[in-house]
Design a protein around this motif. Structure first.
Motif, PDB file in Angstrom:
ATOM      1  N   ARG A 165       8.869  -3.806  10.649  1.00 35.54           N
ATOM      2  CA  ARG A 165       9.946  -3.413  10.879  1.00 35.54           C
ATOM      3  C   ARG A 165      10.451  -2.170  11.676  1.00 35.54           C
ATOM      4  O   ARG A 165      10.977  -1.902  12.550  1.00 35.54           O
ATOM      5  CB  ARG A 165      10.851  -3.688   9.794  1.00 35.54           C
ATOM      6  CG  ARG A 165      12.727  -3.902  10.120  1.00 35.54           C
ATOM      7  CD  ARG A 165      13.207  -4.079   8.840  1.00 35.54           C
ATOM      8  NE  ARG A 165      13.177  -2.703   7.875  1.00 35.54           N
ATOM      9  CZ  ARG A 165      14.088  -1.924   8.159  1.00 35.54           C
ATOM     10  NH1 ARG A 165      15.178  -2.033   9.161  1.00 35.54           N
ATOM     11  NH2 ARG A 165      14.169  -0.750   7.455  1.00 35.54           N
ATOM     12  N   LEU A 166       9.819  -1.039  11.176  1.00 33.15           N
ATOM     13  CA  LEU A 166      10.157   0.349  11.434  1.00 33.15           C
ATOM     14  C   LEU A 166       9.685   0.606  12.752  1.00 33.15           C
ATOM     15  O   LEU A 166      10.161   1.174  13.515  1.00 33.15           O
ATOM     16  CB  LEU A 166       9.410   1.388  10.277  1.00 33.15           C
ATOM     17  CG  LEU A 166       9.686   2.884  10.464  1.00 33.15           C
ATOM     18  CD1 LEU A 166      11.133   3.033  10.620  1.00 33.15           C
ATOM     19  CD2 LEU A 166       9.004   3.563   9.455  1.00 33.15           C
ATOM     20  N   THR A 167       8.432   0.192  13.043  1.00 35.73           N
ATOM     21  CA  THR A 167       7.829   0.499  14.330  1.00 35.73           C
ATOM     22  C   THR A 167       8.475  -0.393  15.535  1.00 35.73           C
ATOM     23  O   THR A 167       8.374   0.024  16.718  1.00 35.73           O
ATOM     24  CB  THR A 167       6.425   0.280  14.504  1.00 35.73           C
ATOM     25  OG1 THR A 167       6.100  -1.102  13.897  1.00 35.73           O
ATOM     26  CG2 THR A 167       5.794   1.234  13.630  1.00 35.73           C
ATOM     27  N   SER A 168       9.219  -1.552  15.163  1.00 34.41           N
ATOM     28  CA  SER A 168       9.720  -2.423  16.103  1.00 34.41           C
ATOM     29  C   SER A 168      11.118  -2.155  16.492  1.00 34.41           C
ATOM     30  O   SER A 168      11.908  -2.895  17.292  1.00 34.41           O
ATOM     31  CB  SER A 168       9.398  -3.907  15.927  1.00 34.41           C
ATOM     32  OG  SER A 168      10.053  -4.311  14.494  1.00 34.41           O
ATOM     33  N   ARG A 169      11.720  -1.461  15.617  1.00 38.16           N
ATOM     34  CA  ARG A 169      13.109  -1.332  15.694  1.00 38.16           C
ATOM     35  C   ARG A 169      13.708  -0.390  16.901  1.00 38.16           C
ATOM     36  O   ARG A 169      14.751  -1.014  17.474  1.00 38.16           O
ATOM     37  CB  ARG A 169      13.533  -0.371  14.467  1.00 38.16           C
ATOM     38  CG  ARG A 169      14.940  -0.340  14.074  1.00 38.16           C
ATOM     39  CD  ARG A 169      15.431   0.006  12.631  1.00 38.16           C
ATOM     40  NE  ARG A 169      14.938   1.449  12.288  1.00 38.16           N
ATOM     41  CZ  ARG A 169      15.033   2.061  11.095  1.00 38.16           C
ATOM     42  NH1 ARG A 169      15.620   1.561  10.140  1.00 38.16           N
ATOM     43  NH2 ARG A 169      14.685   3.164  11.045  1.00 38.16           N
ATOM     44  N   ARG A 170      12.960   0.506  17.301  1.00 33.84           N
ATOM     45  CA  ARG A 170      13.254   1.411  18.503  1.00 33.84           C
ATOM     46  C   ARG A 170      12.420   0.598  19.796  1.00 33.84           C
ATOM     47  O   ARG A 170      11.417   0.115  19.471  1.00 33.84           O
ATOM     48  CB  ARG A 170      12.810   2.815  18.415  1.00 33.84           C
ATOM     49  CG  ARG A 170      13.652   3.486  17.355  1.00 33.84           C
ATOM     50  CD  ARG A 170      15.048   3.967  17.905  1.00 33.84           C
ATOM     51  NE  ARG A 170      15.953   4.536  16.926  1.00 33.84           N
ATOM     52  CZ  ARG A 170      17.145   4.875  17.051  1.00 33.84           C
ATOM     53  NH1 ARG A 170      17.556   4.492  18.071  1.00 33.84           N
ATOM     54  NH2 ARG A 170      17.644   5.528  16.079  1.00 33.84           N
ATOM     55  N   TYR A 223       5.465  -8.890  11.526  1.00 38.32           N
ATOM     56  CA  TYR A 223       6.954  -8.948  11.629  1.00 38.32           C
ATOM     57  C   TYR A 223       7.702  -9.434  12.338  1.00 38.32           C
ATOM     58  O   TYR A 223       8.665 -10.374  12.181  1.00 38.32           O
ATOM     59  CB  TYR A 223       7.341  -7.331  11.215  1.00 38.32           C
ATOM     60  CG  TYR A 223       8.976  -7.162  11.146  1.00 38.32           C
ATOM     61  CD1 TYR A 223       9.707  -7.500  10.298  1.00 38.32           C
ATOM     62  CD2 TYR A 223       9.828  -6.773  12.335  1.00 38.32           C
ATOM     63  CE1 TYR A 223      10.879  -7.376   9.926  1.00 38.32           C
ATOM     64  CE2 TYR A 223      11.110  -6.772  12.303  1.00 38.32           C
ATOM     65  CZ  TYR A 223      11.711  -6.990  11.046  1.00 38.32           C
ATOM     66  OH  TYR A 223      13.092  -6.866  10.881  1.00 38.32           O
ATOM     67  N   THR A 224       7.360  -9.378  13.917  1.00 41.04           N
ATOM     68  CA  THR A 224       7.856 -10.090  14.982  1.00 41.04           C
ATOM     69  C   THR A 224       7.000 -10.221  16.092  1.00 41.04           C
ATOM     70  O   THR A 224       5.718  -9.902  15.748  1.00 41.04           O
ATOM     71  CB  THR A 224       9.047  -8.993  15.385  1.00 41.04           C
ATOM     72  OG1 THR A 224       9.859  -9.631  16.702  1.00 41.04           O
ATOM     73  CG2 THR A 224       8.737  -7.715  15.966  1.00 41.04           C
ATOM     74  N   GLU A 238       7.458   5.474   6.749  1.00 42.42           N
ATOM     75  CA  GLU A 238       8.395   4.676   5.727  1.00 42.42           C
ATOM     76  C   GLU A 238       8.635   5.297   4.482  1.00 42.42           C
ATOM     77  O   GLU A 238      10.082   5.250   4.055  1.00 42.42           O
ATOM     78  CB  GLU A 238       7.614   3.171   5.710  1.00 42.42           C
ATOM     79  CG  GLU A 238       8.897   2.200   4.944  1.00 42.42           C
ATOM     80  CD  GLU A 238       7.933   0.967   4.878  1.00 42.42           C
ATOM     81  OE1 GLU A 238       8.493  -0.072   5.470  1.00 42.42           O
ATOM     82  OE2 GLU A 238       7.207   0.930   4.191  1.00 42.42           O
ATOM     83  N   HIS A 291       2.150   4.709   9.466  1.00 43.48           N
ATOM     84  CA  HIS A 291       3.492   3.925   9.301  1.00 43.48           C
ATOM     85  C   HIS A 291       3.948   4.075   7.954  1.00 43.48           C
ATOM     86  O   HIS A 291       5.205   4.237   7.667  1.00 43.48           O
ATOM     87  CB  HIS A 291       3.272   2.441   9.808  1.00 43.48           C
ATOM     88  CG  HIS A 291       4.263   1.563   9.239  1.00 43.48           C
ATOM     89  ND1 HIS A 291       3.987   0.975   8.140  1.00 43.48           N
ATOM     90  CD2 HIS A 291       5.373   1.149   9.768  1.00 43.48           C
ATOM     91  CE1 HIS A 291       5.134   0.127   7.831  1.00 43.48           C
ATOM     92  NE2 HIS A 291       6.056   0.458   8.684  1.00 43.48           N
ATOM     93  N   MET A 343       8.667  -6.466  21.400  1.00 42.88           N
ATOM     94  CA  MET A 343       9.417  -5.095  21.428  1.00 42.88           C
ATOM     95  C   MET A 343      10.016  -4.725  22.604  1.00 42.88           C
ATOM     96  O   MET A 343       9.347  -5.103  23.801  1.00 42.88           O
ATOM     97  CB  MET A 343       8.270  -4.268  21.236  1.00 42.88           C
ATOM     98  CG  MET A 343       7.467  -3.966  19.924  1.00 42.88           C
ATOM     99  SD  MET A 343       6.518  -2.526  19.656  1.00 42.88           S
ATOM    100  CE  MET A 343       7.809  -1.070  19.575  1.00 42.88           C
ATOM    101  N   GLU A 359      12.450   8.304  11.370  1.00 42.87           N
ATOM    102  CA  GLU A 359      12.340   7.586  12.707  1.00 42.87           C
ATOM    103  C   GLU A 359      11.060   7.372  13.264  1.00 42.87           C
ATOM    104  O   GLU A 359      10.370   8.394  13.258  1.00 42.87           O
ATOM    105  CB  GLU A 359      13.356   8.085  13.700  1.00 42.87           C
ATOM    106  CG  GLU A 359      14.799   8.203  13.469  1.00 42.87           C
ATOM    107  CD  GLU A 359      15.683   7.179  14.199  1.00 42.87           C
ATOM    108  OE1 GLU A 359      14.718   5.995  14.520  1.00 42.87           O
ATOM    109  OE2 GLU A 359      16.826   6.992  14.128  1.00 42.87           O
TER     110      GLU A 359
END
Ligand code: MUC
Ligand code: MG
Length: 367
Positions: free
Chosen positions: A312-317, A125-126, A283, A279, A129, A288
């Motif tokens: 996305r979900l794990t890198s959002r915070r 995804y990215t 999702e 994960h 972090m 969160e």
């Protein structure tokens, strides 16, 4: 791609200063380096941090279970048979850090074999972090000074404050001092490591209601089943299940039972294979997620960012990726760095990590 050997090497690196929290303290990183060798000459690496006060594992126990039980179960399998590895390790209960390090070393070996990064293999995804730094127990002024130093040196603006002491005013004074010093320029949340009762937690959260906390984590034990549900039902911030929700089944139980409303994923205890399951479950449930830290060294932190950056979900915070800063040294040839509050995934195959052979010789305890 056949696994030919699994090594479990105990090593010890002192901390510059101990990290203290409600369930224990860490003065020396007495971890286990896991190396998975294949018949192509590839070597995958990962580290296991024993946390006896949380999961019951010890350094000697991790070495023993890897050498005596897990290595014979996986030698001869292909790196691509990850689900078979998972199923064989699952025949033994517990031992989360030992299983996870073996699993992550296997993924590292697979990435090196295919010449792609673990992050690309998992989700891609990215490549980075943001970082949350964990502040261990001390006096308010010392914890504010530590947060200032970490912010100035590494650009980190998110802090998890360890709480759970008695009287609770020892901790609420720290959170208040941090908010008064930094205003809205930092994010703050608290982690009790089960130190308070449900009623003590409710009182402390009430006392901190004006401090803009983002989350509360594991303030009281999940085994105080009704008390914890009562607490979670009255909070106006997500309540993170950490050590109470290790497996996907634990997550399901805690969330559906109303004992938590968010979760921490720690690769040190669920590796990459089991963390993927957690994960996907999170999702699906719309939870969160925070990428947590089991007081990992640099290799373990690289594993956390490799996984966290994949989705996305794990890198959002911001992820808890900075405990290694408290260690006096590490094993990596190229040290991990935090710049402008971020850690980036290492470019290159697998985890992109190489060990410094001299440091390994210096810190290993089996010679
Ligand atoms: C945390 O989030 O609780 C403390 C014990 C452990 O296993 O991890 C740390 C951090
Ligand atoms: Mg925690």
């Amino acid at each position: 791609m056949k696994i030919t050997q699994v090594e479990a090497i105990p090593f010890a690196i002192p901390y510059r200063k101990p990290l203290r929290f409600a369930s224990g303290e860490v003065r020396t990183a007495e971890h286990v380096l896991v190396r998975v060798h294949t018949d192509d000459g590839v070597v995958g690496i990962a580290e296991a941090p024993p946390r006896p006060f949380t999961y019951g594992e010890t350094q000697a126990g991790i070495v023993a279970v890897l050498e005596d039980i897990f290595a014979p179960q996986v030698v001869g399998l292909s790196l691509l048979e990850r689900e078979t590895v998972h199923a064989r390790l699952a025949r033994t209960v517990g031992n989360p850090a030992a299983k996870s390090a073996l699993d992550m070393a296997l993924w590292d070996a697979l990435g090196r074999t295919l010449d792609v990064s673990v992050t690309e293999l998992l989700g891609g995804y990215t490549d980075r972090m943001r970082v949350t730094h964990m502040l261990g127990f001390d006096e308010p002024a010392a914890m504010v000074a530590e947060a200032s130093r970490i912010r100035e040196t590494h650009g980190i603006t998110s802090f998890k404050v360890k709480v759970g002491r008695r009287p609770a005013s020892l901790d609420t004074a720290v959170v208040r001092a941090l908010r008064e010093t930094f205003g809205d320029s930092v994010d703050l949340y608290v982690d009790g490591n089960r130190g308070w009762t449900a009623a003590e937690s409710a009182r402390a959260m009430h006392e901190m209601a004006d401090l803009g906390l983002l989350f509360a984590e594991e303030l009281c034990p999940a085994d105080d089943v009704l008390g914890r549900r009562w607490l979670v039902s009255q909070l106006d911030v997500p309540f993170i299940a950490d050590e109470s929700a290790v497996t996907p089944a634990d997550v399901t139980r805690e969330i559906l039972g109303g004992s938590a409303t968010a979760i921490s994923i720690k690769t040190a205890r669920t590796g990459f294979t089991q963390s993927q399951r957690t994960h996907h479950l999170a999702e699906g449930l719309g939870l969160e997620v925070v990428m947590g830290n089991q007081i990992d060294g640099q290799l373990g932190s690289l594993c956390t960012v490799a996984f966290g950056a994949s989705f996305r979900l794990t890198s959002r915070r911001p992820g808890e990726l900075s405990n290694f800063l408290d260690m006096a040294d590490d094993l990596l040839a190229e040290p991990l760095t935090i710049t402008d509050g971020e850690v980036t995934v290492r470019p290159g195959a697998g985890l992109g990590a190489e060990l410094d052979p001299e440091k390994l010789e210096l810190y290993r305890q089996d010679r």
